[in-house]
Design a protein around this motif. Structure first.
Motif, PDB file in Angstrom:
ATOM      1  N   GLY A  38       1.162  -1.433  -0.335  1.00 18.25           N
ATOM      2  CA  GLY A  38       0.221  -0.071   0.385  1.00 18.25           C
ATOM      3  C   GLY A  38       0.852   1.148  -0.086  1.00 18.25           C
ATOM      4  N   ALA A  39       0.149   1.954  -0.384  1.00 20.76           N
ATOM      5  CA  ALA A  39       0.943   3.187   0.003  1.00 20.76           C
ATOM      6  C   ALA A  39       1.804   3.995   0.960  1.00 20.76           C
ATOM      7  CB  ALA A  39       0.027   4.373  -1.167  1.00 20.76           C
ATOM      8  N   VAL A  40       2.491   4.721   0.566  1.00 19.76           N
ATOM      9  CA  VAL A  40       3.328   5.428   2.727  1.00 19.76           C
ATOM     10  C   VAL A  40       2.540   6.720   3.147  1.00 19.76           C
ATOM     11  CG1 VAL A  40       5.481   5.551   3.460  1.00 19.76           C
ATOM     12  CG2 VAL A  40       5.630   4.292   1.635  1.00 19.76           C
ATOM     13  N   ALA A  41       1.834   6.345   4.094  1.00 17.48           N
ATOM     14  CA  ALA A  41       1.529   7.913   4.120  1.00 17.48           C
ATOM     15  C   ALA A  41       3.062   8.561   5.292  1.00 17.48           C
ATOM     16  CB  ALA A  41       0.818   7.528   5.845  1.00 17.48           C
ATOM     17  N   ASP A  42       3.515   8.987   4.211  1.00 20.54           N
ATOM     18  CA  ASP A  42       4.609   9.934   5.033  1.00 20.54           C
ATOM     19  C   ASP A  42       4.683  11.405   5.370  1.00 20.54           C
ATOM     20  OD1 ASP A  42       3.799  10.984   2.047  1.00 20.54           O
ATOM     21  OD2 ASP A  42       5.814  10.497   1.309  1.00 20.54           O
ATOM     22  N   LYS A  43       3.322  11.922   5.536  1.00 15.54           N
ATOM     23  CA  LYS A  43       2.899  13.341   5.631  1.00 15.54           C
ATOM     24  C   LYS A  43       2.518  13.369   7.342  1.00 15.54           C
ATOM     25  CE  LYS A  43       1.356  14.640   1.472  1.00 15.54           C
ATOM     26  NZ  LYS A  43      -0.398  15.573   1.013  1.00 15.54           N
ATOM     27  N   LEU A  71      -9.560   4.909  10.948  1.00 18.41           N
ATOM     28  CA  LEU A  71      -8.930   5.187  11.949  1.00 18.41           C
ATOM     29  C   LEU A  71      -7.969   4.410  12.540  1.00 18.41           C
ATOM     30  CD1 LEU A  71     -11.747   6.899  13.437  1.00 18.41           C
ATOM     31  CD2 LEU A  71     -10.050   8.189  12.842  1.00 18.41           C
ATOM     32  N   GLU A  72      -8.284   3.113  12.266  1.00 14.70           N
ATOM     33  CA  GLU A  72      -7.642   2.239  12.403  1.00 14.70           C
ATOM     34  C   GLU A  72      -6.223   1.376  11.291  1.00 14.70           C
ATOM     35  OE1 GLU A  72      -7.236   0.533  15.688  1.00 14.70           O
ATOM     36  OE2 GLU A  72      -9.009   2.226  16.269  1.00 14.70           O
ATOM     37  N   ASP A  73      -5.682   1.917  10.537  1.00 18.89           N
ATOM     38  CA  ASP A  73      -5.312   1.956   9.531  1.00 18.89           C
ATOM     39  C   ASP A  73      -3.275   2.081  10.139  1.00 18.89           C
ATOM     40  OD1 ASP A  73      -3.273   2.111   7.431  1.00 18.89           O
ATOM     41  OD2 ASP A  73      -4.724   2.129   6.000  1.00 18.89           O
ATOM     42  N   PRO A  74      -2.663   1.231  10.074  1.00 17.22           N
ATOM     43  CA  PRO A  74      -1.303   1.646  11.211  1.00 17.22           C
ATOM     44  C   PRO A  74      -0.966   2.563  10.098  1.00 17.22           C
ATOM     45  CG  PRO A  74      -1.757  -0.806  10.190  1.00 17.22           C
ATOM     46  CD  PRO A  74      -3.677  -0.254   9.773  1.00 17.22           C
ATOM     47  N   LYS A  79      -3.015  10.043  12.970  1.00 17.92           N
ATOM     48  CA  LYS A  79      -2.100  10.687  11.685  1.00 17.92           C
ATOM     49  C   LYS A  79      -3.567  11.512  11.121  1.00 17.92           C
ATOM     50  CE  LYS A  79       2.224   9.645  10.201  1.00 17.92           C
ATOM     51  NZ  LYS A  79       2.282   8.814   9.362  1.00 17.92           N
ATOM     52  N   LEU A  80      -4.802  10.604  11.756  1.00 17.19           N
ATOM     53  CA  LEU A  80      -5.557  11.597  10.670  1.00 17.19           C
ATOM     54  C   LEU A  80      -7.058  12.039  11.378  1.00 17.19           C
ATOM     55  CD1 LEU A  80      -7.446  10.375   8.178  1.00 17.19           C
ATOM     56  CD2 LEU A  80      -8.182   8.709   9.163  1.00 17.19           C
ATOM     57  N   GLN A  81      -7.464  12.904  11.126  1.00 14.92           N
ATOM     58  CA  GLN A  81      -8.650  13.914  11.194  1.00 14.92           C
ATOM     59  C   GLN A  81      -9.758  13.741  10.209  1.00 14.92           C
ATOM     60  OE1 GLN A  81      -7.286  18.494  11.284  1.00 14.92           O
ATOM     61  NE2 GLN A  81      -9.296  19.108  11.399  1.00 14.92           N
ATOM     62  N   MET A  82     -11.128  13.481  10.698  1.00 13.20           N
ATOM     63  CA  MET A  82     -11.451  12.625  10.263  1.00 13.20           C
ATOM     64  C   MET A  82     -13.702  13.805  10.727  1.00 13.20           C
ATOM     65  SD  MET A  82     -12.913   8.682  10.227  1.00 13.20           S
ATOM     66  CE  MET A  82     -11.616   8.516   9.251  1.00 13.20           C
ATOM     67  N   GLU A  83     -14.378  14.278   9.593  1.00 10.72           N
ATOM     68  CA  GLU A  83     -15.283  14.392   9.647  1.00 10.72           C
ATOM     69  C   GLU A  83     -16.411  13.765   8.777  1.00 10.72           C
ATOM     70  OE1 GLU A  83     -17.932  18.795   9.058  1.00 10.72           O
ATOM     71  OE2 GLU A  83     -15.476  18.114   8.347  1.00 10.72           O
ATOM     72  N   LEU A  84     -17.250  13.527   9.741  1.00 11.41           N
ATOM     73  CA  LEU A  84     -19.033  13.291   9.055  1.00 11.41           C
ATOM     74  C   LEU A  84     -19.436  14.205   8.451  1.00 11.41           C
ATOM     75  CD1 LEU A  84     -20.661  10.605   7.867  1.00 11.41           C
ATOM     76  CD2 LEU A  84     -21.099  10.308  10.536  1.00 11.41           C
ATOM     77  N   VAL A  85     -19.636  14.235   7.627  1.00 14.92           N
ATOM     78  CA  VAL A  85     -21.389  14.910   7.317  1.00 14.92           C
ATOM     79  C   VAL A  85     -22.354  14.664   6.664  1.00 14.92           C
ATOM     80  CG1 VAL A  85     -20.552  16.054   4.851  1.00 14.92           C
ATOM     81  CG2 VAL A  85     -21.424  17.845   6.153  1.00 14.92           C
ATOM     82  N   ALA A  86     -23.643  14.616   7.333  1.00 15.37           N
ATOM     83  CA  ALA A  86     -24.994  14.112   7.000  1.00 15.37           C
ATOM     84  C   ALA A  86     -25.520  15.309   6.341  1.00 15.37           C
ATOM     85  CB  ALA A  86     -25.316  13.612   8.070  1.00 15.37           C
ATOM     86  N   PHE A  87     -26.219  15.128   5.378  1.00 12.52           N
ATOM     87  CA  PHE A  87     -27.372  15.600   4.798  1.00 12.52           C
ATOM     88  C   PHE A  87     -28.206  14.837   4.229  1.00 12.52           C
ATOM     89  CE2 PHE A  87     -24.027  15.676   2.057  1.00 12.52           C
ATOM     90  CZ  PHE A  87     -24.353  16.117   0.520  1.00 12.52           C
ATOM     91  N   SER A  88     -30.202  15.407   3.732  1.00 11.88           N
ATOM     92  CA  SER A  88     -30.663  14.982   2.751  1.00 11.88           C
ATOM     93  C   SER A  88     -30.789  13.224   3.509  1.00 11.88           C
ATOM     94  CB  SER A  88     -30.091  14.381   1.318  1.00 11.88           C
ATOM     95  OG  SER A  88     -30.917  13.984   0.507  1.00 11.88           O
ATOM     96  N   GLY A  89     -30.777  12.722   2.731  1.00  9.62           N
ATOM     97  CA  GLY A  89     -31.478  10.597   3.909  1.00  9.62           C
ATOM     98  C   GLY A  89     -30.388  11.052   4.882  1.00  9.62           C
ATOM     99  N   GLY A  90     -29.251  11.241   4.735  1.00 10.97           N
ATOM    100  CA  GLY A  90     -28.092  10.660   5.752  1.00 10.97           C
ATOM    101  C   GLY A  90     -28.405  11.358   6.868  1.00 10.97           C
ATOM    102  N   THR A  91     -28.925  11.624   7.149  1.00 14.58           N
ATOM    103  CA  THR A  91     -29.954  12.551   8.883  1.00 14.58           C
ATOM    104  C   THR A  91     -30.087  11.678   9.307  1.00 14.58           C
ATOM    105  OG1 THR A  91     -30.256  14.547   7.392  1.00 14.58           O
ATOM    106  CG2 THR A  91     -31.437  14.372   9.566  1.00 14.58           C
TER     107      THR A  91
END
Length: 158
Positions: A38-43, A71-74, A79-91
């Motif tokens: 897989g890709a290397v997370a170098d940031k 979030l559990e990917d080693p 290193k991960l900032q995450m957001e879940l944005v819900a709208f329409s049916g996702g509400t």
């Protein structure tokens, strides 16, 4: 005429050789291909916003599961900032009447921003009391995605 036949013959031989080489490459992977992890997370930091605009229970559950997996990917852990944005049916993911509270709390405890579109709430005649108390609000889901993308966030739309 003989020259044309020779050219066609030579072209056919080249094409066959190319196909044989191509076939050999696809059937016998190189050592480097089998070692790829897989890709290397170098940031130092990665930012992602998950877009949820469907009320399909399978898609909602899959999205929450995928977020936990990321979030559990080693390579990304810490290193991960995450957001879940819900709208329409996702509400539906944030409605107190739905079965997603435990998964949302798990995401929240890992620092995930949980955002709901106020436009969708207005359109569906919902109040903040209908949603879990730990949900945050944005004026529009699409606006949130536009701003986040301009800020360099990756957008995932399962």
């Amino acid at each position: 005429m003989m020259t044309s036949l020779l050219r066609l013959s030579a072209l056919a031989a080249l094409l066959l050789t190319g196909c044989a080489t191509s076939h050999a490459q696809t059937t016998a992977p190189t050592k480097a291909a089998t070692e790829f992890a897989g890709a290397v997370a170098d940031k130092a930091e990665y930012k992602v916003v998950y877009q949820l605009d469907s009320n399909d229970p399978k898609l909602i559950s899959q999205t929450l599961h995928n977020m936990l997996n990321a979030l559990e990917d080693p390579r990304l852990k810490g290193k991960l900032q995450m957001e879940l944005v819900a709208f329409s049916g996702g509400t539906d993911v944030y409605l107190k009447t739905q079965p997603y509270e435990a998964d949302l709390q798990a995401l929240r405890q890992k620092g995930v921003l949980l955002a709901q579109c106020l436009n969708s709430m207005k359109k569906r005649n919902l109040s903040k009391e209908d949603l879990f108390p730990f949900v945050s609000y944005v004026p529009t889901g699409n606006g949130e995605l536009i701003i986040r993308q301009a800020q360099g966030w990756a957008i995932v739309h399962p």
